[in-house]
Design a protein around this motif. Structure first.
Motif, PDB file in Angstrom:
ATOM      1  N   UNK A  70       0.832  -1.205   0.000  1.00 52.06           N
ATOM      2  CA  UNK A  70       0.000   0.000   0.000  1.00 52.06           C
ATOM      3  C   UNK A  70       0.867   1.256   0.000  1.00 52.06           C
ATOM      4  N   UNK A  71       0.252   2.395   0.341  1.00 50.12           N
ATOM      5  CA  UNK A  71       0.975   3.659   0.416  1.00 50.12           C
ATOM      6  C   UNK A  71       2.063   3.580   1.478  1.00 50.12           C
ATOM      7  N   UNK A  72       3.162   4.277   1.291  1.00 52.01           N
ATOM      8  CA  UNK A  72       3.524   5.039   0.108  1.00 52.01           C
ATOM      9  C   UNK A  72       4.258   4.184  -0.920  1.00 52.01           C
ATOM     10  N   UNK A  73       4.400   4.739  -2.116  1.00 50.44           N
ATOM     11  CA  UNK A  73       5.267   4.177  -3.141  1.00 50.44           C
ATOM     12  C   UNK A  73       6.546   5.005  -3.050  1.00 50.44           C
ATOM     13  N   UNK A  74       7.637   4.376  -2.644  1.00 53.39           N
ATOM     14  CA  UNK A  74       8.900   5.090  -2.459  1.00 53.39           C
ATOM     15  C   UNK A  74       9.731   5.003  -3.727  1.00 53.39           C
ATOM     16  N   UNK A  75      10.194   6.168  -4.197  1.00 49.66           N
ATOM     17  CA  UNK A  75      11.005   6.228  -5.415  1.00 49.66           C
ATOM     18  C   UNK A  75      12.196   7.152  -5.199  1.00 49.66           C
ATOM     19  N   UNK A  76      13.221   6.925  -5.998  1.00 48.90           N
ATOM     20  CA  UNK A  76      14.378   7.822  -6.029  1.00 48.90           C
ATOM     21  C   UNK A  76      14.419   8.445  -7.418  1.00 48.90           C
ATOM     22  N   UNK A  77      14.469   9.768  -7.449  1.00 46.96           N
ATOM     23  CA  UNK A  77      14.544  10.492  -8.709  1.00 46.96           C
ATOM     24  C   UNK A  77      15.492  11.667  -8.513  1.00 46.96           C
ATOM     25  N   UNK A  78      16.423  11.811  -9.426  1.00 49.99           N
ATOM     26  CA  UNK A  78      17.424  12.879  -9.349  1.00 49.99           C
ATOM     27  C   UNK A  78      18.147  12.892  -8.005  1.00 49.99           C
ATOM     28  N   UNK A  79      18.418  11.697  -7.461  1.00 48.68           N
ATOM     29  CA  UNK A  79      19.151  11.589  -6.211  1.00 48.68           C
ATOM     30  C   UNK A  79      18.337  11.855  -4.957  1.00 48.68           C
ATOM     31  N   UNK A  80      17.049  12.126  -5.092  1.00 54.08           N
ATOM     32  CA  UNK A  80      16.186  12.419  -3.950  1.00 54.08           C
ATOM     33  C   UNK A  80      15.139  11.329  -3.803  1.00 54.08           C
ATOM     34  N   UNK A  81      14.856  10.951  -2.561  1.00 53.77           N
ATOM     35  CA  UNK A  81      13.838   9.943  -2.285  1.00 53.77           C
ATOM     36  C   UNK A  81      12.504  10.628  -2.015  1.00 53.77           C
ATOM     37  N   UNK A  82      11.437  10.059  -2.584  1.00 52.56           N
ATOM     38  CA  UNK A  82      10.085  10.565  -2.393  1.00 52.56           C
ATOM     39  C   UNK A  82       9.156   9.419  -2.037  1.00 52.56           C
ATOM     40  N   UNK A  83       8.163   9.726  -1.236  1.00 51.82           N
ATOM     41  CA  UNK A  83       7.082   8.796  -0.955  1.00 51.82           C
ATOM     42  C   UNK A  83       5.812   9.378  -1.547  1.00 51.82           C
ATOM     43  N   UNK A  84       5.230   8.683  -2.505  1.00 49.97           N
ATOM     44  CA  UNK A  84       4.009   9.143  -3.162  1.00 49.97           C
ATOM     45  C   UNK A  84       2.829   8.294  -2.724  1.00 49.97           C
ATOM     46  N   UNK A  85       1.671   8.918  -2.651  1.00 48.99           N
ATOM     47  CA  UNK A  85       0.456   8.143  -2.459  1.00 48.99           C
ATOM     48  C   UNK A  85       0.212   7.353  -3.739  1.00 48.99           C
ATOM     49  N   UNK A  86      -0.471   6.227  -3.615  1.00 50.83           N
ATOM     50  CA  UNK A  86      -0.738   5.380  -4.777  1.00 50.83           C
ATOM     51  C   UNK A  86      -1.441   6.170  -5.888  1.00 50.83           C
ATOM     52  N   UNK A  87      -2.407   7.005  -5.537  1.00 44.00           N
ATOM     53  CA  UNK A  87      -3.135   7.788  -6.547  1.00 44.00           C
ATOM     54  C   UNK A  87      -2.197   8.734  -7.291  1.00 44.00           C
ATOM     55  N   UNK A  88      -1.217   9.308  -6.596  1.00 43.92           N
ATOM     56  CA  UNK A  88      -0.236  10.171  -7.264  1.00 43.92           C
ATOM     57  C   UNK A  88       0.646   9.341  -8.186  1.00 43.92           C
ATOM     58  N   UNK A  89       1.074   8.174  -7.706  1.00 46.46           N
ATOM     59  CA  UNK A  89       1.925   7.299  -8.511  1.00 46.46           C
ATOM     60  C   UNK A  89       1.209   6.800  -9.762  1.00 46.46           C
ATOM     61  N   UNK A  90      -0.114   6.653  -9.698  1.00 48.85           N
ATOM     62  CA  UNK A  90      -0.881   6.217 -10.861  1.00 48.85           C
ATOM     63  C   UNK A  90      -0.834   7.245 -11.986  1.00 48.85           C
ATOM     64  N   UNK A  91      -0.603   8.507 -11.669  1.00 54.59           N
ATOM     65  CA  UNK A  91      -0.545   9.578 -12.660  1.00 54.59           C
ATOM     66  C   UNK A  91       0.742   9.521 -13.498  1.00 54.59           C
ATOM     67  N   UNK A  92       1.802   8.917 -12.942  1.00 56.59           N
ATOM     68  CA  UNK A  92       3.113   8.920 -13.578  1.00 56.59           C
ATOM     69  C   UNK A  92       3.270   7.674 -14.443  1.00 56.59           C
ATOM     70  N   UNK A  93       3.366   7.869 -15.748  1.00 56.92           N
ATOM     71  CA  UNK A  93       3.578   6.759 -16.687  1.00 56.92           C
ATOM     72  C   UNK A  93       5.063   6.655 -16.999  1.00 56.92           C
ATOM     73  N   UNK A  94       5.577   5.423 -17.034  1.00 55.99           N
ATOM     74  CA  UNK A  94       7.002   5.220 -17.268  1.00 55.99           C
ATOM     75  C   UNK A  94       7.229   4.020 -18.162  1.00 55.99           C
ATOM     76  N   UNK A  95       8.418   3.995 -18.730  1.00 50.53           N
ATOM     77  CA  UNK A  95       8.891   2.853 -19.507  1.00 50.53           C
ATOM     78  C   UNK A  95      10.001   2.212 -18.698  1.00 50.53           C
ATOM     79  N   UNK A  96       9.821   0.954 -18.350  1.00 52.76           N
ATOM     80  CA  UNK A  96      10.786   0.247 -17.505  1.00 52.76           C
ATOM     81  C   UNK A  96      12.032  -0.099 -18.304  1.00 52.76           C
ATOM     82  N   UNK A  97      13.185  -0.018 -17.643  1.00 56.03           N
ATOM     83  CA  UNK A  97      14.441  -0.411 -18.253  1.00 56.03           C
ATOM     84  C   UNK A  97      14.640  -1.906 -18.053  1.00 56.03           C
ATOM     85  N   UNK A  98      15.178  -2.592 -19.040  1.00 56.82           N
ATOM     86  CA  UNK A  98      15.463  -4.028 -18.866  1.00 56.82           C
ATOM     87  C   UNK A  98      16.474  -4.215 -17.734  1.00 56.82           C
ATOM     88  N   UNK A  99      16.286  -5.264 -16.957  1.00 57.27           N
ATOM     89  CA  UNK A  99      17.210  -5.515 -15.825  1.00 57.27           C
ATOM     90  C   UNK A  99      18.344  -6.376 -16.231  1.00 57.27           C
TER      91      UNK A  99
END
Length: 99
Positions: A70-99
């Motif tokens: 559940x909430x939060x969805x923790x991400x690192x972007x530009x060297x900074x960590x953020x915790x987003x609510x699930x509804x906020x994270x649903x707004x962000x569309x991304x293309x995953x990089x192959x692992x």
């Protein structure tokens, strides 16, 4: 490019909402879309995400999720960590990089 319907929002098939990316995934932001849950405040939420660095072309990594996925969805972007609510994270569309 074909679209699929998710929670009433048409999404390009190659783009994944941030909240659906697996823990540890690295991805590039493609777009920030509207989400009905925010109603009249949707534009302000989009603007705030952009101010925080969630911009098309930005690279991010999913750090983890709250208890039981559940909430939060923790991400690192530009060297900074953020915790987003699930509804906020649903707004962000991304293309995953192959692992």
């Amino acid at each position: 490019m074909h679209s699929k319907l998710t929670d009433g929002v048409a999404l390009p098939s190659a783009h994944t909402p941030l909240h659906q990316l697996p823990k540890g995934a690295k991805a590039t932001i493609v777009d920030i879309v509207s989400h009905a849950v925010f109603g009249d405040m949707d534009e302000q939420v989009t603007l705030r995400l952009k101010e925080l660095g969630f911009l098309p072309g930005a690279m991010l990594q999913v750090i983890g999720f709250g208890l039981f996925g559940s909430d939060p969805v923790a991400v690192r972007i530009n060297g900074t960590k953020f915790g987003l609510r699930r509804a906020e994270a649903e707004k962000v569309l991304a293309t995953i990089h192959p692992m």
